[in-house]
Design a protein around this motif. Structure first.
Motif, PDB file in Angstrom:
ATOM      1  N   ASN A 220      -0.675  -7.431   3.779  1.00  0.00           N
ATOM      2  CA  ASN A 220      -0.310  -7.139   5.167  1.00  0.00           C
ATOM      3  C   ASN A 220       0.712  -8.134   5.691  1.00  0.00           C
ATOM      4  O   ASN A 220       1.656  -7.754   6.405  1.00  0.00           O
TER       5      ASN A 220
ATOM      6  N   THR B 209       4.166  -7.192   3.980  1.00  0.00           N
ATOM      7  CA  THR B 209       4.766  -5.947   4.482  1.00  0.00           C
ATOM      8  C   THR B 209       5.236  -6.106   5.927  1.00  0.00           C
ATOM      9  O   THR B 209       6.271  -5.559   6.319  1.00  0.00           O
ATOM     10  N   THR B 210       4.478  -6.863   6.723  1.00  0.00           N
ATOM     11  CA  THR B 210       4.875  -7.104   8.111  1.00  0.00           C
ATOM     12  C   THR B 210       6.142  -7.950   8.161  1.00  0.00           C
ATOM     13  O   THR B 210       7.073  -7.670   8.928  1.00  0.00           O
TER      14      THR B 210
ATOM     15  N   ASP C 288       6.598  -0.829   4.366  1.00  0.00           N
ATOM     16  CA  ASP C 288       5.188  -0.463   4.172  1.00  0.00           C
ATOM     17  C   ASP C 288       4.885   0.081   2.783  1.00  0.00           C
ATOM     18  O   ASP C 288       3.729   0.098   2.355  1.00  0.00           O
ATOM     19  N   ASP C 289       5.911   0.568   2.101  1.00  0.00           N
ATOM     20  CA  ASP C 289       5.704   1.185   0.782  1.00  0.00           C
ATOM     21  C   ASP C 289       5.721   0.100  -0.291  1.00  0.00           C
ATOM     22  O   ASP C 289       6.636  -0.721  -0.327  1.00  0.00           O
TER      23      ASP C 289
END
Length: 242
Positions: free
Chosen positions: A47, A50-51, A56-57
């Motif tokens: 998380n 990705t943040t 997000d992939d």
């Protein structure tokens, strides 16, 4: 755009953080883990990544822990790690990731190789960001994010090839292959010069009293696979050749 995650590192960190020492008194200690904590720690790392990158992939790249093609090239590969243990629950955590997330794992390959292959697949060029703290991934052309340093790099094919040749000269004590004795990054830079080529590497080996075959063996250990180094149909490595 998608992320290719060096999942071995993330799993190791999560499993290690979940270990707890227990003092039973009378000098009796034990070590335990709660796999739920390890799972939460693993997901928290993803998380954060990705943040940070706004992507997000992702795909989780994993090592084949049952066999390793480099040990066929040199049986002493990573022999310096014998006796070191994985954190408690590490294998169970790997199995959980493989059944829970989108993963990429190939027979006899390390996670680094899976990262290199997936990032250099013709359809993925320009669409993939490798996420790893391992310096070996600088031998792969494309985009690289190093979480600990919080740095994003764009590596050209020329720079990737140069770093690969430098690795062959310097070796890697962590992986247990020596390269040329006495050559570190600064000396390797001088040996390779402004136009790095394999001949300069061979000559450095010969000058050190070694052979061309020694140089090739070390290169095959140092080589993080690209798509061109993998025969998908046969499921076999195409060993690097000058």
């Amino acid at each position: 755009m998608f992320l290719a995650l060096d999942t071995d590192i993330l799993l190791y960190k999560a499993a290690t953080a979940a270990e707890t020492e227990i003092d039973w008194g009378d000098d009796v200690w034990s070590l335990q883990t709660d796999l739920k904590d390890a799972k939460r720690g693993f997901e928290a790392q993803i998380n954060n990544i990705t943040t940070k990158l706004g992507i997000d992939d992702y795909v989780c790249c994993l090592s084949d822990h049952s066999s390793n093609f480099r040990k066929q090239v040199d049986p002493t590969y990573k022999s310096n790690r014998k006796g070191t243990r994985k954190p408690l629950g590490y294998k169970a955590l790997c199995d959980w990731v493989e059944t829970t997330f989108r993963t990429f794992r190939k027979p006899t390959l390390e996670a680094d190789d899976c990262l290199g292959i997936i990032a250099t697949m013709p359809n993925n060029i320009g669409k993939c960001v490798i996420v790893s703290d391992d310096k070996d991934l600088k031998t792969i052309p494309g985009r690289l994010y190093r979480p600990t340093a919080d740095e994003q790099l764009t590596i050209s094919e020329q720079d990737a090839d140069k770093f690969f040749l430098s690795q062959v000269l310097c070796g890697d004590t962590a992986d247990g292959y020596p390269g040329v004795k006495g050559i570190g990054p600064k000396t390797a830079e001088k040996v390779l010069g402004t136009r790095p080529h394999w001949g300069a590497v061979e000559q450095a080996y010969i000058k050190a009293g070694m052979t061309k075959n020694d140089a090739i063996q070390q290169a095959r250990l140092a080589r993080i696979l690209r798509w061109s180094d993998w025969d998908e149909e046969k499921g076999e490595v195409i060993l690097w050749t000058p």
